[in-house]
Design an enzyme around this catalytic site. Structure first.
Site, short mmCIF file in Angstrom:
data_model
loop_
_atom_site.label_atom_id
_atom_site.label_comp_id
_atom_site.label_asym_id
_atom_site.label_seq_id
_atom_site.Cartn_x
_atom_site.Cartn_y
_atom_site.Cartn_z
N CYS A 82 0.92 -1.24 0.06
CA CYS A 82 -0.06 0.01 0.10
C CYS A 82 1.08 1.07 -0.13
O CYS A 82 2.14 1.19 0.08
CB CYS A 82 -0.90 -0.04 1.17
SG CYS A 82 -0.09 -0.07 2.78
N CYS A 177 3.07 5.84 8.68
CA CYS A 177 2.31 5.84 7.40
C CYS A 177 1.19 6.99 7.76
O CYS A 177 0.72 7.19 8.72
CB CYS A 177 1.22 4.45 7.59
SG CYS A 177 -0.09 4.60 6.26
N HIS A 205 -0.12 -4.45 19.79
CA HIS A 205 0.21 -4.41 18.44
C HIS A 205 0.92 -2.71 18.44
O HIS A 205 0.66 -1.54 19.07
CB HIS A 205 -1.10 -3.93 17.54
CG HIS A 205 -0.61 -4.10 15.97
ND1 HIS A 205 -0.35 -2.85 15.43
CD2 HIS A 205 -0.44 -4.97 14.90
CE1 HIS A 205 0.29 -3.09 14.12
NE2 HIS A 205 -0.23 -4.40 13.73
N GLU A 207 1.01 -0.24 16.31
CA GLU A 207 0.33 1.00 15.80
C GLU A 207 -0.52 1.41 16.97
O GLU A 207 -0.63 2.34 17.37
CB GLU A 207 -0.37 0.45 14.67
CG GLU A 207 -1.32 1.68 14.06
CD GLU A 207 -2.36 1.32 13.18
OE1 GLU A 207 -3.25 2.03 12.94
OE2 GLU A 207 -1.89 0.72 12.05
N THR A 273 -5.48 1.21 12.19
CA THR A 273 -6.05 1.14 10.78
C THR A 273 -6.11 -0.09 10.13
O THR A 273 -6.89 -0.18 8.92
CB THR A 273 -5.04 1.97 10.08
OG1 THR A 273 -3.85 1.32 9.95
CG2 THR A 273 -4.97 3.39 10.42
N CYS A 314 -7.45 2.70 6.83
CA CYS A 314 -6.84 3.29 5.74
C CYS A 314 -7.40 2.63 4.43
O CYS A 314 -8.14 1.69 4.58
CB CYS A 314 -5.16 2.95 5.68
SG CYS A 314 -4.96 1.14 5.34
N SER A 343 0.93 -9.82 10.71
CA SER A 343 0.32 -9.03 10.19
C SER A 343 -1.25 -8.75 10.21
O SER A 343 -1.75 -9.88 10.12
CB SER A 343 0.55 -9.07 8.58
OG SER A 343 -0.36 -8.18 7.85
#
Length: 431
Positions: A82, A177, A205, A207, A273, A314, A343
Site C-alpha cells: 500500500c 504511515c 500491536h 500501531e 487502521t 486506511c 500482520s
C-alpha cells in the site's frame, strides 16, 4: 496465458509500483516511490495496472481470473504493498544508501513482512525492539551519531522523547504511515472537544500502542480489542459494573488518571487502521446506541455524548477487505493468503476466507512443501501446522490468491508459479 476479468482479456506488461485508491492517487501526484526490484513482479504488476486502468473509480471488486485449463486462479482485485508500505520501504532503503558509514537501527520491524525485514537485517540494519516492545538493544548503546528509522506503524510519544534525549531526531527518518497519522489527528481533534477516546485495536500491536500514546496526550483514552470487551466497557457506562472492577478488567489499556465515573460520559471511537471495518463499525454503533439509551437522546443530540467520527481505516485496508468479499462471492476449492504471520491486516483477510473455504496462510512459496503438503499458520493456535493433500484431485482446480498490504508482489508471483508447476499439463504462464 489467458487472463480474464469480467470476461475481458487482460494483457500483461511490466509496471513499477502500481497505485490504488482515490486518496493514494492524490498522494501519488505529489510523490512516486522507488521500490527495490527484488519486491516487484512483472506478472502481478501488470495485472494490477491493467485493472487500475479499467476501473479507475474502484467500483469493481470482482477478482481477476487466470485460467490455465487444469488450474484456474482467482486473484483478488486489491492486495499487496500500500501507499504507507511503499513510503516506508523507499525511506528505509534510501537511508541505508545515504548513510554507508553510520550504524542504522529500526525501532522494530518496519512492516510485518518477513522477507522485507530479513533483507534489511542482511544489509546491516538492527532492530532496537521486537514487535511486542521488548528491548533488544539497550538505549544506552545508542548515540547521537546513529540513525534510527521509525517504522510504518509509528511510535509512542515516550520513545520520541527518549530518542530526543539521546540526541537523535525521531522525525528525520520517520516512515509512519500517513493514514496512521490521520488517526492521531482525529483523536487529537475529538480529545480537544472533551471526548474520551476509545481505540479499537490490538493492545499489544505497535500501531495501537503508538495511537494510544498520542491520544492520551489530549484526552482520557482506553483501548478495546473486540466487541466482547466493548460490551463489558458499556456496563461501566450504564452502571451495571462498579468502578472498582474497571481498573482490573482493563488493566494496561487505559491512560493514567482515567476516571471511570466521569470519563465515559462523552466518547468517540477511532481505530487501529488494519482492523476489520465491520468490527469497528459494529463497536462504534454499539457504543453509540448505549449512549442514546443511557441519556435518553433523540435526533442529533447524540453528538453531545458521542463524537461524530468517520471511519479511520486506511484506504488499503478498506480496499483489500472489500476485494476479499468480492473474491469470496466466486466458487473455488481453496484460498492461499500470503503475508507475515504477525500482520494484522493479513490475518483479518484470513478470517474472512476461513468462513467459506479451506484457507492456507503462508509467508512465502517455500511453505508449499510439495504438491501434497503445505505448512501454514493457524491463527487460532498461533502455530504452523502441516496439511496433506491440500490440492484436491479433480479435472480443474480453482485456487483463490491474495495477500496483505505489506506483502511484496514478488512473493505472490512465486506462490502462483509454484502452484502452477504442480499441473504439468496446464497452459504455460507467459509474462
Amino acid at each position: 496465458m489467458e487472463v480474464i476479468s469480467n470476461s475481458s482479456d487482460i494483457e500483461l506488461f511490466r509496471v513499477d509500483a502500481p497505485s490504488e485508491g482515490d486518496t493514494r492517487r492524490k498522494m501519488k501526484k505529489m510523490k512516486s516511490f522507488q521500490i527495490p526490484d527484488l519486491y516487484k513482479s512483472t506478472i502481478i504488476g501488470g495485472i494490477k495496472e491493467k485493472r487500475r486502468l479499467q476501473d479507475k473509480l474502484k467500483k469493481d471488486f470482482t477478482p481477476t481470473v487466470l485460467d490455465y485449463g487444469m488450474v484456474k486462479f482467482l486473484i483478488s482485485r486489491h492486495f499487496g504493498f500500500c501507499y504507507g508500505v511503499e513510503n516506508a520501504v523507499e525511506i528505509a532503503y534510501r537511508t541505508i544508501d545515504e548513510n554507508p558509514d553510520k550504524r542504522i537501527f529500526l525501532l522494530s520491524e518496519m512492516i510485518h513482512n518477513p522477507d522485507v525485514n530479513a533483507d534489511l537485517l542482511s544489509r546491516g540494519v538492527n532492530f532496537i525492539m521486537d514487535t511486542s516492545g521488548r528491548q533488544l538493544i539497550p538505549w544506552e548503546e545508542l548515540s547521537a551519531n546513529d540513525v534510527v528509522i521509525v517504522p510504518a506503524f509509528g511510535t509512542t510519544v515516550e520513545i520520541q522523547q527518549r530518542l530526543s534525549d539521546i540526541g537523535i531526531n525521531a522525525y528525520q527518518y520517520d516512515t509512519t504511515c500517513p493514514f496512521v497519522e490521520k488517526v492521531w489527528n482525529r483523536a487529537t481533534a475529538i480529545g480537544q472537544k472533551d471526548y474520551t477516546i476509545v481505540v479499537h485495536g490490538k493492545p499489544s500491536h505497535e500501531e495501537t500502542r503508538a495511537t494510544f500514546s498520542h491520544a492520551k496526550e489530549n484526552a482520557p483514552t482506553i483501548v478495546v480489542k473486540d466487541m466482547k470487551q466493548t460490551i463489558e466497557l458499556a456496563k461501566y457506562i450504564t452502571g451495571e459494573k462498579s468502578a472498582e472492577q474497571f481498573y482490573e478488567e482493563f488493566k494496561g489499556q487505559y491512560s493514567e488518571g482515567f476516571d471511570v465515573t466521569k470519563d465515559l460520559q462523552r466518547i468517540g471511537v477511532v481505530n487501529q487502521t488494519t482492523m476489520l471495518a465491520s468490527d469497528t463499525q459494529g463497536i462504534a454503533d454499539y457504543l453509540k446506541q448505549i449512549m442514546i439509551q443511557q441519556y435518553n437522546i433523540e435526533g442529533s443530540d447524540v453528538t453531545a455524548y458521542f463524537a461524530d467520527t468517520r471511519d479511520t481505516l486506511c484506504y488499503a485496508t478498506n480496499d483489500n477487505q472489500s476485494a476479499t468479499y468480492g473474491l469470496l462471492k466466486e466458487e473455488a476449492d481453496l484460498v492461499v493468503v500470503a503475508g507475515g504471520y504477525n500482520s494484522s491486516n493479513t490475518s483479518h483477510l484470513v478470517e474472512l476466507c476461513e468462513q467459506k473455504l479451506p484457507t492456507y496462510f503462508i509467508s512465502s512459496a517455500d511453505k508449499i512443501l510439495t504438491e501434497n503438503l503445505i505448512s501454514h499458520f493457524d491463527l487460532h493456535s498461533k502455530t504452523e501446522r502441516h496439511t496433506s493433500n491440500f490440492i484436491p484431485q479433480k479435472d480443474q482446480v480453482t485456487i483463490m490468491l491474495t495477500c496483505g498490504a505489506s506483502c511484496p508482489d514478488a512473493v505472490v508471483e512465486s506462490i502462483l508459479l509454484k502452484l502452477h508447476s504442480f499441473f504439468p499439463e496446464a497452459l504455460p504462464i507467459e509474462a
